[in-house]
Design an enzyme around this catalytic site. Structure first.
Site, PDB file in Angstrom:
ATOM      1  N   LYS A 112      68.366  51.406  24.717  1.00 55.27           N
ATOM      2  CA  LYS A 112      66.902  51.347  24.571  1.00 55.27           C
ATOM      3  C   LYS A 112      66.216  49.990  24.869  1.00 55.27           C
ATOM      4  O   LYS A 112      65.101  49.970  25.221  1.00 55.27           O
ATOM      5  CB  LYS A 112      66.712  51.743  23.113  1.00 55.27           C
ATOM      6  CG  LYS A 112      67.299  52.968  22.574  1.00 55.27           C
ATOM      7  CD  LYS A 112      66.982  54.313  23.363  1.00 55.27           C
ATOM      8  CE  LYS A 112      67.523  55.332  22.826  1.00 55.27           C
ATOM      9  NZ  LYS A 112      67.189  56.792  23.211  1.00 55.27           N
TER      10      LYS A 112
HETATM   11  C1  PLP Z   1      73.572  55.456  22.087  1.00 53.81           C
HETATM   12  C2  PLP Z   1      72.829  56.399  22.537  1.00 53.81           C
HETATM   13  N1  PLP Z   1      73.717  57.017  23.637  1.00 53.81           N
HETATM   14  C3  PLP Z   1      72.892  58.313  23.946  1.00 53.81           C
HETATM   15  C4  PLP Z   1      71.488  58.486  23.558  1.00 53.81           C
HETATM   16  C5  PLP Z   1      71.052  59.953  24.431  1.00 53.81           C
HETATM   17  O1  PLP Z   1      70.031  59.338  25.339  1.00 53.81           O
HETATM   18  P1  PLP Z   1      68.859  60.344  25.773  1.00 53.81           P
HETATM   19  O2  PLP Z   1      68.106  60.592  24.628  1.00 53.81           O
HETATM   20  O3  PLP Z   1      68.105  59.614  26.820  1.00 53.81           O
HETATM   21  O4  PLP Z   1      69.435  61.624  26.542  1.00 53.81           O
HETATM   22  C6  PLP Z   1      70.905  58.049  22.890  1.00 53.81           C
HETATM   23  C7  PLP Z   1      69.566  58.285  22.267  1.00 53.81           C
HETATM   24  O5  PLP Z   1      68.773  58.527  22.851  1.00 53.81           O
HETATM   25  C8  PLP Z   1      71.609  56.769  22.241  1.00 53.81           C
HETATM   26  O6  PLP Z   1      70.906  56.002  21.393  1.00 53.81           O
HETATM   27  N1  LIG Z   2      68.888  58.902  20.359  1.00 52.95           N
HETATM   28  C1  LIG Z   2      67.453  58.521  20.514  1.00 52.95           C
HETATM   29  C2  LIG Z   2      66.450  59.532  20.137  1.00 52.95           C
HETATM   30  C3  LIG Z   2      65.140  59.178  20.742  1.00 52.95           C
HETATM   31  O1  LIG Z   2      65.182  58.978  22.175  1.00 52.95           O
HETATM   32  P1  LIG Z   2      63.997  58.652  23.144  1.00 52.95           P
HETATM   33  O2  LIG Z   2      64.836  58.164  24.301  1.00 52.95           O
HETATM   34  O3  LIG Z   2      63.117  59.720  23.330  1.00 52.95           O
HETATM   35  O4  LIG Z   2      63.202  57.573  22.446  1.00 52.95           O
HETATM   36  C4  LIG Z   2      67.209  57.367  19.486  1.00 52.95           C
HETATM   37  O5  LIG Z   2      68.410  56.602  19.254  1.00 52.95           O
HETATM   38  O6  LIG Z   2      66.303  56.980  18.701  1.00 52.95           O
END
Ligand code: PLP
Ligand SMILES: N[C@@H](CCOP(=O)(O)O)C(=O)O
Length: 468
Positions: A112
């Site tokens: 993130k």
């Molecule tokens: C460590 C981790 N891996 C994978 C994901 C999944 O990613 P996305 O929600 O973009 O599919 C998340 C949350 O979004 C995450 O925090």
């Molecule tokens: N896995 C995410 C969930 C939110 O995902 P986002 O990419 O839409 O912000 C988290 O860790 O909060």
């Protein structure tokens, strides 16, 4: 570049507008009106750029008419200055042709940060220019929250309220959010799941009076700027592997479908991407859709990869919009029916188009631990549970001669219990977080009720504005 909603009703808007708006007024997600294209020669020229300059170059096509390239270069240089690895997102060959793209070298140890650090800079820039103030409300299953708090803490232009599902994140994830003391930060533990938190955020956007009252904004991946800021690392990795003169494939552990959507967006821009493969835990709604055209909601089950404990993947709507040839009315009707019935099946031809592009693999907890153990014993690679699911998915889809690049989305130290159980190793937190468990926590616990959460946000803003 102008943006339109996947549900068709909203007026076309600029990049700066949609950055602050987050979600379209009709409840849809913003999409670029057209896909910017780079020629093979333009891709080749990007090989020599540093990561921040590459990110600025990619962002410049999305922010055209809003923010110029030199400004983006300055903002990107600031955004990535605090990363702990010189390559920002290094590639590690874990097995022959299977590469881990480590996206966890930012301040909060998850992918993130790659986008959120840049959003922090973009918001400061646009809010200063417009002399405006906003309130960001975000939902998190653990990682988005801490990344947002880190990127926006102490800002004079905005307040941040983060909703996390009570008891459903790792202790490290929760503490990363709740031990931050800046006045502009509010943490709320919601008695519910991540999907409940995300629905609360969307309901706040639908509550026009509240939305306008607090100048509501979003930094979840419902905000297009998040997706745009996640595209550069796919480009960078592909270029390092020989693109555009060679194809690559990507595998991504998936929950809200934002990260893999960025890889797909890179392919829409002309990057030669052969296959995209998603990995899921037992909350496998997306895997079920891709393997059997069955997107039916089930109860969210806790797992060793809590950040992917999600049933309603917001960004799937963006893919659906494209699969339906940008027919916004059909997209809106399909999404509304999905929320009413809890089920979605699409026309077989539409489903086939998704299958032609995406593969999928589900790993339950036991298989996740086994994969982590194998990675450790065979390759001395310590993976967190989410990254391990991505690596297993990538291995399944590997083809001879095509590099498979897997998004490693979190540092193993964020999930020490699962790592210890799988490998016997106790992953240490880096020095800046070494005292995390002795810091004091501050958060509210609230029921899953819109009015109550809105009142919490109001109270926080009143107190915070008062102090300022
Ligand atoms: C460590 C981790 N891996 C994978 C994901 C999944 O990613 P996305 O929600 O973009 O599919 C998340 C949350 O979004 C995450 O925090
Ligand atoms: N896995 C995410 C969930 C939110 O995902 P986002 O990419 O839409 O912000 C988290 O860790 O909060």
């Amino acid at each position: 570049m102008q943006y339109r909603s996947t549900r068709g009703d909203a007026q076309p808007r600029s990049f700066s507008d949609i950055l602050l708006a987050g979600l379209a007024e009709d409840g849809g997600l913003y999409m670029p009106e057209t896909w910017p294209q780079f020629t093979p020669q333009e891709w080749r020229e990007m090989r020599k750029l540093s990561y921040p300059d590459l990110a600025a170059r990619i962002l410049s096509v999305f922010a055209e008419g809003s923010i110029d390239l030199p400004t983006l270069q300055t903002l990107c240089a600031r955004a990535y200055a605090g990363f702990s690895h010189a390559a920002i997102a290094p590639l590690v060959e874990v097995e022959n042709g299977l590469f881990s793209m480590e996206l966890f070298h930012g301040p909060t140890l998850a992918f993130k940060d790659m986008a959120m650090q840049l959003l922090g800079q973009l918001f400061e820039h646009v809010l200063t220019e417009r002399n405006q103030r906003v309130t960001i409300v975000g939902a998190t299953s653990g990682d988005t929250g801490s990344a947002a708090i880190e990127a926006f803490r102490g800002s004079p232009h905005l307040s941040v309220a983060i909703l996390h599902p009570m008891g459903r994140t790792s202790d490290v994830q929760r503490r990363q959010m709740t031990t931050v003391k800046d006045d502009n930060i509010l943490n709320i533990a919601v008695e519910g799941t991540f999907d409940d938190c995300q629905d609360l955020v969307k309901a706040m956007f639908a509550d026009t009076q509240f939305r306008n009252e607090i100048n509501l904004s979003a930094v979840n991946s419902i905000n297009w700027a998040r997706i745009a800021a996640q595209i550069p690392y796919y480009v960078r990795a592909a270029l390092m592997m020989g693109a555009p003169d060679r194809e690559v494939s990507f595998a991504v552990p998936t929950g809200n479908f934002g990260n893999v959507l960025a890889a797909w967006a890179a392919s829409k821009m002309g990057l030669p991407v052969r296959r995209l493969c998603i990995g899921s835990n037992r909350n496998d709604i997306l895997t079920r859709f891709l393997t059997s055209n069955d997107m039916s909601m089930r109860a969210v089950e806790p797992s060793y990869s809590p950040s992917m404990d999600i049933q309603i993947s917001s960004n799937f709507e963006r893919l659906l919009f494209e699969l339906l040839d940008r027919d916004a009315e059909a997209c809106r009707n399909t999404m509304l029916a999905f929320r009413q019935t809890g089920r979605m099946t699409v026309d077989p031809a539409v489903w086939q188009r998704a299958k032609d592009r995406f593969g999928a693999l589900m790993l339950d907890d036991e298989a996740t631990l086994a994969e982590m153990q194998t990675l450790w014993e065979r390759s001395l690679y310590l993976a967190d549970p989410h990254s391990a699911i991505g690596l297993a998915a990538g291995r399944q889809e590997q083809e001879p001669g095509i590099p498979m690049i897997v998004a490693a989305t979190a540092h193993p130290a964020k999930f020490p219990d699962a790592v210890r159980r799988a490998t016997g190793i106790d992953p240490a937190l880096p020095p800046h977080l070494a005292d995390l468990f002795t810091r004091e926590e501050r958060y509210e616990t609230q029921p899953n009720e819109l009015n109550i959460i809105e009142d919490s946000v109001r109270r926080h803003l009143a107190g915070h504005t008062h102090k300022a």
